[in-house]
Enzyme design. Structure first.
Site, PDB file in Angstrom:
ATOM      1  N   ARG A  28       0.839  -1.189   0.000  1.00 57.08           N
ATOM      2  CA  ARG A  28       0.000   0.000   0.000  1.00 57.08           C
ATOM      3  C   ARG A  28       0.885   1.254   0.000  1.00 57.08           C
ATOM      4  O   ARG A  28       1.960   1.258   0.621  1.00 57.08           O
ATOM      5  CB  ARG A  28      -0.858  -0.038   1.265  1.00 57.08           C
ATOM      6  CG  ARG A  28      -1.835   1.107   1.436  1.00 57.08           C
ATOM      7  CD  ARG A  28      -3.015   0.967   0.549  1.00 57.08           C
ATOM      8  NE  ARG A  28      -4.135   1.784   0.976  1.00 57.08           N
ATOM      9  CZ  ARG A  28      -5.118   2.148   0.167  1.00 57.08           C
ATOM     10  NH1 ARG A  28      -5.119   1.776  -1.101  1.00 57.08           N
ATOM     11  NH2 ARG A  28      -6.134   2.867   0.614  1.00 57.08           N
TER      12      ARG A  28
ATOM     13  N   THR B 123     -10.014   0.065  -9.808  1.00 61.18           N
ATOM     14  CA  THR B 123      -8.899  -0.675  -9.223  1.00 61.18           C
ATOM     15  C   THR B 123      -8.835  -1.928 -10.068  1.00 61.18           C
ATOM     16  O   THR B 123      -9.643  -2.090 -10.967  1.00 61.18           O
ATOM     17  CB  THR B 123      -9.234  -1.008  -7.751  1.00 61.18           C
ATOM     18  OG1 THR B 123      -9.239   0.187  -7.013  1.00 61.18           O
ATOM     19  CG2 THR B 123      -8.269  -1.980  -7.112  1.00 61.18           C
TER      20      THR B 123
ATOM     21  N   SER C  28      -7.843   0.963   3.338  1.00 58.58           N
ATOM     22  CA  SER C  28      -8.257   0.426   2.046  1.00 58.58           C
ATOM     23  C   SER C  28      -9.441  -0.519   2.231  1.00 58.58           C
ATOM     24  O   SER C  28      -9.731  -0.967   3.343  1.00 58.58           O
ATOM     25  CB  SER C  28      -7.086  -0.353   1.429  1.00 58.58           C
ATOM     26  OG  SER C  28      -7.474  -0.987   0.238  1.00 58.58           O
TER      27      SER C  28
ATOM     28  N   GLY D 173     -13.531  -1.573  -6.765  1.00 61.81           N
ATOM     29  CA  GLY D 173     -14.820  -0.958  -6.430  1.00 61.81           C
ATOM     30  C   GLY D 173     -14.837  -0.126  -5.168  1.00 61.81           C
ATOM     31  O   GLY D 173     -15.910   0.207  -4.673  1.00 61.81           O
TER      32      GLY D 173
HETATM   33  O1  DON Z   1      -7.906   1.028  -1.418  1.00 54.93           O
HETATM   34  C1  DON Z   1      -9.080   1.166  -1.703  1.00 54.93           C
HETATM   35  O2  DON Z   1      -9.974   0.590  -1.144  1.00 54.93           O
HETATM   36  C2  DON Z   1      -9.434   2.085  -2.844  1.00 54.93           C
HETATM   37  N1  DON Z   1      -8.375   2.990  -3.127  1.00 54.93           N
HETATM   38  C3  DON Z   1      -9.717   1.234  -3.991  1.00 54.93           C
HETATM   39  C4  DON Z   1     -10.246   2.046  -5.107  1.00 54.93           C
HETATM   40  C5  DON Z   1     -11.004   1.199  -5.976  1.00 54.93           C
HETATM   41  O3  DON Z   1     -11.257   0.058  -5.775  1.00 54.93           O
HETATM   42  C6  DON Z   1     -11.499   1.821  -7.107  1.00 54.93           C
HETATM   43  N2  DON Z   1     -11.920   0.732  -7.986  1.00 54.93           N
HETATM   44  N3  DON Z   1     -12.444   0.233  -8.702  1.00 54.93           N
END
Ligand code: DON
Length: 618
Positions: A152, A429, A500, A521
C-alpha cells in the site's frame, strides 16, 4: 493450430524461459496460443456434464488423477473456462496471457502474478500501475501456509492531517483527487519485486521482459482501452504529460486497432529490470518523480521514495460452515469485514430463504450495515492505530451483533450507531487471480485509486500517479462532499498507509485452496467479494454463476441499499416494504476475477460487468 505454434521461432531461452523481443513475436505467440489454450481449456462434452478426458490436456508429473466427478453442471446459465495446470484471470487479455505463458514455462504463481502486474501497468493503464499500490495474498503449497504482501502507498513525510482543507476548513476536492499532493508514495514496484524475490523462482529480467516488449513495441488498442481512455479524456488532457502519453502527437485519440507504444514506460521498466527496486526508488526514475513534485507543488521527496517499505503481514482468517476464509488484514478493512459479515450470517438458515430472496437480502443488508459502522470507528493503519481485529472477527461478537438485527424490518442506519462513517470511494482498481500446477495460488488487488489515478503522469516515465491520499479521512470531524463524517483512526499522518477496502481473498475447503477472488470498487469491494464467496459456499454456484448473479451493497452511511439491475421487482417491493431505502442506480457493483479449484481442475471466470476481462489457462 498446434502445428503453427510449433513453427514459431522459439521465444524460450536455454533455460526454457519466455523471451519476447518484439511486438510481432509477442502478438504472434498470443494469437497462436490463445485459441489453442481455449480449445484445450474448454473441451466440449456431449450432453452429459462430465469431466473432460485427461487426454485433452498435456500431462505433467503434477497432473492429478482423472476424475469422474461432474465438473460442469449444465443447469447453470454461466459456464466458467476450464483448465488443468495453470490459470490467470484478469481484467485484460494480453497481460493475462503473459502470466499464463510464464506458468507454461515452469514459473510459479508468484512469477506469473508479478509478470501480469507489470504487464497490466502497460496494457491496462486505468488501474494497472507502477505508481500505485496494493495487496497480494499468496498461498504457498509447499509450506501449506498463506502470507500477505502489503504494498500500500504511504503518506509522504510532509503530509499532514488537514492538508486538503482550505482556509475556511473546507475540503478541496481538486487538491485531494487531482493534484500531485493526492499521491501517496508508490508501493507497487517494491511489492511486486519483494514477492518475486521472496516467493518467485524466475529472475527480474524474465518477468519484466514481456511488459517491456509490450511498452516498447506497442500493442493494438482494444475496444476496452479505447473506451476507457475516451471516458477519462477530458481530465487526462489537463495534464501535459498524460496528454503525451495517451493521445497522438496531434492530440487526437488512438483508434481501436492502432498500435500504442509507450517508450517512456519501457525505459522506466528497463530501469527496474536492470537495477531492481533501486531503479525506481533511487536514481533517475526517482529524480524524475521528485523533480515533478518539487516543480508543481507535490510532497514526495527523495527520502520518501528511499524510505518506502513493503510489509509482509499475517492474513486475517475465519470460518464459515466448514470453509476457511483467508483474506486481507489492516490497513485494508476488507478481510475483517468480510469475516464479520460471514460470522453474523452463519447464525441464519440462509438456504431455505432462497438465493437473492427478499429475506436473504434483508439479512445480508443488515449484517453489512453493522460491519461498515465498525469500519468507520476502528479501522486504520495498524502501525499507527490499534485495530481490534480479533474482537471484530470474534464469533461471540457476531452473536451479539445478530441480536441487533430485526428479521422483519430494516433498522435505520442512524439507529445503529451515531454517525462516524467514512466517505465514498471511487470505483476503479483491478484484481487478478493466479493458480499454478504446483498448487500455489495468488490473489492480487492493486490500484491507482481512481480510474487513471490523479490523471497526472510523471514526465519522462510513462507512469501515472495514484490519488490514494484521498483514502485517508481527509476532513476528520467534518462532513465531506457527500455529507459524511470520517474517523480519526484514518487521519493523515506522515508515513501512514491510508485505509483500504481491497480484499484479495482465498477460500479453503478441506484444507485446500478452493476459491481465489477479489474485486475493484472502493467500498463495494468488501460486499462484492462477500457475495462472490457466499454464492459459492452457501449456494453451491460455480465460479461463473457466482460472479454473474446480481449484487447489493449497503455501507451503513448513506442509508441506501444499492441494488444492481437483475433483481425481481417483486423482491425490490418486499425490501421497500421492510423499510429499505432501495436505490437501483444502474451502476454495477464490483468486477471479480476468480478461480475455483475443484477435483484437480481450474475454473476461471472474469466478471461480465466490464469489457476486456480474460481467462488464460492451459
Ligand atoms: O484502497 C481502496 O480501497 C481504494 N483505493 C480502492 C479504489 C477502488 O477500488 C477503485 N476501484 N475500482
Amino acid at each position: 493450430m498446434r502445428g503453427k505454434a510449433n513453427q514459431l521461432k522459439s521465444p524460450l531461452d536455454k533455460n526454457g524461459i519466455l523471451r519476447v523481443n518484439n511486438l510481432r513475436q509477442l502478438l504472434l505467440l498470443l494469437s497462436l496460443l490463445g485459441p489453442l489454450l481455449l480449445s484445450c481449456a474448454a473441451p466440449e462434452t456431449q450432453g452429459s456434464a462430465t469431466a473432460p478426458a485427461a487426454a485433452a490436456v498435456p500431462a505433467t508429473s503434477n497432473t492429478p488423477a482423472p476424475t469422474t466427478e461432474p465438473i460442469i453442471d449444465y443447469r447453470e446459465r454461466f459456464i466458467p473456462v476450464v483448465a488443468r495446470h495453470g490459470m490467470v484471470v484478469g481484467p485484460e487479455e494480453l497481460a493475462a496471457e503473459v502470466g499464463a505463458q510464464i506458468l507454461r514455462q515452469g514459473g510459479n504463481a508468484v512469477d506469473a502474478a508479478v509478470a501480469t502486474g507489470f504487464a497490466l501497468a502497460v496494457t491496462y493503464p486505468r488501474a494497472g500501475n507502477l505508481g500505485g499500490g496494493g495487496f497480494m495474498l499468496i498461498h504457498l503449497a509447499g509450506d501449506n501456509r498463506q502470507t500477505l504482501i502489503d504494498y500500500r502507498e504511504t503518506a509522504p513525510a510532509a503530509a499532514s492531517r488537514d492538508m486538503f482543507l482550505d482556509a475556511q476548513g473546507n475540503l478541496d476536492h481538486n487538491l485531494e483527487y487531482f493534484s500531485l499532493q493526492a499521491a501517496g508514495v508508490p508501493g507497487t514496484v517494491a511489492g511486486l519485486l519483494y514477492a518475486l524475490d521472496t516467493y518467485g523462482t524466475l529472475t527480474r529480467e524474465q518477468v519484466l521482459a514481456p511488459a517491456i516488449a509490450l511498452a516498447k513495441e506497442g500493442f493494438p488498442v482494444s475496444f476496452a482501452l479505447s473506451f476507457e481512455i475516451n471516458a477519462s479524456a477530458e481530465r487526462l488532457r489537463q495534464n501535459p504529460a498524460a496528454t503525451r502519453l495517451f493521445f497522438k502527437p496531434d492530440g487526437s485519440a488512438f483508434e481501436i486497432g492502432d498500435t500504442w507504444r509507450q517508450p517512456d514506460l519501457a525505459w522506466t521498466l528497463r530501469q527496474i529490470s536492470d537495477k531492481g527496486a533501486d531503479g525506481f526508488y533511487q536514481g533517475e526514475v526517482a529524480e524524475r518523480i521528485t523533480t515533478e513534485m518539487a516543480t508543481n507543488g507535490g510532497l514526495i521527496k527523495a527520502q520518501d521514495l528511499a524510505a518506502y517499505r513493503v510489509v509482509e503481514r499475517a492474513p486475517v482468517r475465519g470460518t464459515y460452515r466448514g470453509f476457511e476464509i483467508v483474506s486481507t488484514p489492516p490497513p485494508s478493512s476488507g478481510g475483517v469485514h468480510i469475516l464479520q459479515i460471514l460470522n453474523v450470517l452463519e447464525g441464519y438458515d440462509l438456504q431455505p430463504m432462497g438465493h437473492n430472496s427478499a429475506a436473504y437480502l434483508h439479512h445480508l443488508t443488515e449484517s453489512m450495515k453493522l460491519a461498515y459502522a465498525d469500519r468507520s470507528l476502528y479501522l486504520g493503519d495498524p502501525d499507527f492505530v490499534e485495530v481490534p481485529v480479533d474482537r471484530l472477527i470474534d464469533k461471540g461478537y457476531a452473536q451479539r451483533q445478530r441480536a441487533r438485527i430485526d428479521s422483519e424490518r430494516a433498522t435505520p442506519a442512524a439507529e445503529i450507531a451515531p454517525g462516524r462513517p467514512l466517505g465514498d470511494e471511487s470505483t476503479e482498481t483491478t484484481h487478478y487471480s493466479v493458480a499454478d500446477r504446483f498448487g500455489n495460488v495468488v490473489s492480487n488487488t492493486y490500484t491507482l485509486n481512481f480510474s487513471f489515478g490523479s490523471h497526472i503522469a510523471v514526465p519522462g516515465t510513462g507512469m501515472l500517479l495514484n490519488n490514494e491520499m484521498a483514502d485517508f479521512a481527509t476532513s476528520p470531524g467534518n462532513a465531506n462532499a457527500f455529507g459524511l463524517v470520517q474517523g480519526e483512526a484514518n487521519k493523515i499522518e506522515a508515513g501512514k498507509r491510508p485505509l483500504s477496502s481491497m480484499s484479495p481473498t482465498i477460500v479453503f475447503r478441506d484444507g485446500k485452496p478452493w476459491l481465489a477472488t477479489g474485486s475493484p470498487g472502493g467500498s463495494v469491494i468488501i460486499t462484492t467479494v462477500l457475495q462472490m464467496a457466499l454464492n459459492a459456499m452457501e449456494f453451491n454456484m460455480n465460479v461463473a454463476t457466482a460472479a454473474a448473479e446480481p449484487r447489493i451493497h449497503h455501507q451503513w452511511m448513506p442509508d441506501t441499499l444499492q441494488m444492481e439491475s437483475g433483481f425481481s421487482p417483486d423482491t425490490v417491493r418486499l425490501l421497500q416494504a421492510m423499510g429499505h431505502p432501495v436505490n437501483i442506480s444502474g451502476r454495477t457493483t464490483g468486477r471479480t476475477n476468480s478461480i475455483m479449484l475443484r477435483d484437480g481442475w481450474l475454473f476461471g471466470a472474469s466478471d461480465s460487468r466490464r469489457p476486456g476481462g480474460w481467462v488464460a489457462g492451459y
